[in-house]
Design a protein around this motif. Structure first.
Motif, PDB file in Angstrom:
ATOM      1  N   ASP A   1      -6.123  15.933  -3.200  1.00 29.26           N
ATOM      2  CA  ASP A   1      -6.523  14.577  -2.835  1.00 29.26           C
ATOM      3  C   ASP A   1      -5.265  13.799  -2.467  1.00 29.26           C
ATOM      4  N   THR A   2      -5.456  12.761  -1.706  1.00 30.12           N
ATOM      5  CA  THR A   2      -4.401  11.793  -1.425  1.00 30.12           C
ATOM      6  C   THR A   2      -4.906  10.460  -1.923  1.00 30.12           C
ATOM      7  N   LEU A   3      -4.060   9.774  -2.675  1.00 32.88           N
ATOM      8  CA  LEU A   3      -4.434   8.490  -3.257  1.00 32.88           C
ATOM      9  C   LEU A   3      -3.728   7.372  -2.516  1.00 32.88           C
ATOM     10  N   THR A   4      -4.440   6.301  -2.299  1.00 36.20           N
ATOM     11  CA  THR A   4      -3.867   5.105  -1.711  1.00 36.20           C
ATOM     12  C   THR A   4      -3.837   4.060  -2.815  1.00 36.20           C
TER      13      THR A   4
ATOM     14  N   LEU B   1     -12.826  10.874  -2.163  1.00 36.71           N
ATOM     15  CA  LEU B   1     -14.073  10.248  -2.617  1.00 36.71           C
ATOM     16  C   LEU B   1     -14.373   8.929  -1.900  1.00 36.71           C
ATOM     17  N   ASN B   2     -13.355   8.363  -1.254  1.00 32.88           N
ATOM     18  CA  ASN B   2     -13.460   7.058  -0.598  1.00 32.88           C
ATOM     19  C   ASN B   2     -13.999   6.005  -1.570  1.00 32.88           C
ATOM     20  N   GLN B   3     -13.470   6.044  -2.800  1.00 33.20           N
ATOM     21  CA  GLN B   3     -13.873   5.105  -3.847  1.00 33.20           C
ATOM     22  C   GLN B   3     -12.668   4.739  -4.695  1.00 33.20           C
ATOM     23  N   VAL B   4     -12.794   3.610  -5.391  1.00 38.78           N
ATOM     24  CA  VAL B   4     -11.767   3.212  -6.350  1.00 38.78           C
ATOM     25  C   VAL B   4     -11.881   4.126  -7.557  1.00 38.78           C
ATOM     26  N   SER B   5     -10.775   4.764  -7.906  1.00 38.21           N
ATOM     27  CA  SER B   5     -10.787   5.666  -9.058  1.00 38.21           C
ATOM     28  C   SER B   5     -10.187   5.028 -10.300  1.00 38.21           C
TER      29      SER B   5
ATOM     30  N   ILE C   1       0.870  -1.182   0.000  1.00 42.63           N
ATOM     31  CA  ILE C   1       0.000   0.000   0.000  1.00 42.63           C
ATOM     32  C   ILE C   1       0.904   1.228   0.000  1.00 42.63           C
ATOM     33  N   THR C   2       0.685   2.108  -0.964  1.00 45.22           N
ATOM     34  CA  THR C   2       1.488   3.315  -1.127  1.00 45.22           C
ATOM     35  C   THR C   2       0.561   4.520  -1.171  1.00 45.22           C
ATOM     36  N   ASN C   3       0.942   5.603  -0.494  1.00 46.33           N
ATOM     37  CA  ASN C   3       0.158   6.842  -0.536  1.00 46.33           C
ATOM     38  C   ASN C   3       0.865   7.873  -1.400  1.00 46.33           C
ATOM     39  N   VAL C   4       0.081   8.558  -2.218  1.00 48.44           N
ATOM     40  CA  VAL C   4       0.590   9.602  -3.101  1.00 48.44           C
ATOM     41  C   VAL C   4      -0.311  10.818  -2.964  1.00 48.44           C
ATOM     42  N   THR C   5       0.302  11.982  -2.797  1.00 52.55           N
ATOM     43  CA  THR C   5      -0.449  13.232  -2.753  1.00 52.55           C
ATOM     44  C   THR C   5      -0.570  13.784  -4.169  1.00 52.55           C
ATOM     45  N   VAL C   6      -1.780  14.112  -4.579  1.00 53.48           N
ATOM     46  CA  VAL C   6      -2.005  14.676  -5.909  1.00 53.48           C
ATOM     47  C   VAL C   6      -1.436  16.094  -5.939  1.00 53.48           C
ATOM     48  N   ALA C   7      -0.628  16.372  -6.945  1.00 57.66           N
ATOM     49  CA  ALA C   7      -0.036  17.702  -7.117  1.00 57.66           C
ATOM     50  C   ALA C   7      -0.897  18.523  -8.076  1.00 57.66           C
ATOM     51  N   TRP C   8      -0.947  19.822  -7.832  1.00 61.20           N
ATOM     52  CA  TRP C   8      -1.707  20.730  -8.686  1.00 61.20           C
ATOM     53  C   TRP C   8      -1.280  20.592 -10.151  1.00 61.20           C
TER      54      TRP C   8
END
Length: 144
Positions: free
Chosen positions: A77-80, A104-108, A11-18
């Protein structure tokens, strides 16, 4: 969110950049492949799959990759990202990725990539090193 990624050992977390958004104000489609790469390298680190060509002349190369976009992602957003291996063969393995939006607490997004082991000295594909195979089996908790 944990139930969405329960079968993924990495499991990896990524912060969405502008700057990752495009003119339509959502993350550009090519950026998702970078997100997959981040999770893939985290997986490689966990199984000690060296990608340093100075110390090992054998490593993985991408043979195929694909992406299915389910929901648009926007800043902030932060993506997992979950990563797992879903197919293990003598000279290759296929990874599956699942990206979950924290906002969104959903699979994107879901994706796959087939990595082929390559001998860079001989310029040909080669077998998966046994220690890497064992590390994958252990991490994935596969019965073989």
């Amino acid at each position: 969110m944990s139930e969405l990624l329960e079968k993924y050992p990495i499991i990896t977390n990524v912060t969405v950049a502008w700057g990752e958004m495009d003119a339509l104000q959502h993350v550009n489609n090519v950026v998702y492949f970078r997100y997959f790469e981040t999770a893939r390298l985290e997986y490689f680190n966990r199984i000690k799959l060296s990608v340093n060509l100075k110390s090992s002349l054998i490593g993985p190369v991408l043979g195929h990759t694909e992406c299915r976009y389910k929901l648009p992602i926007t800043y902030p957003d932060t993506l997992t990202i979950g990563a797992r291996i879903v197919d293990l063969q003598d000279d290759r393995f296929t990874m599956e990725y699942k990206i979950v939006s924290t906002k969104l607490n959903q699979v994107s997004t879901i994706g796959k990539a087939t990595c082929v082991m390559f001998d860079f000295e001989k310029n040909t594909k080669t077998s998966l090193p046994e220690e890497v195979r064992k590390a994958i089996i252990t991490l994935e908790n596969i019965d073989i």
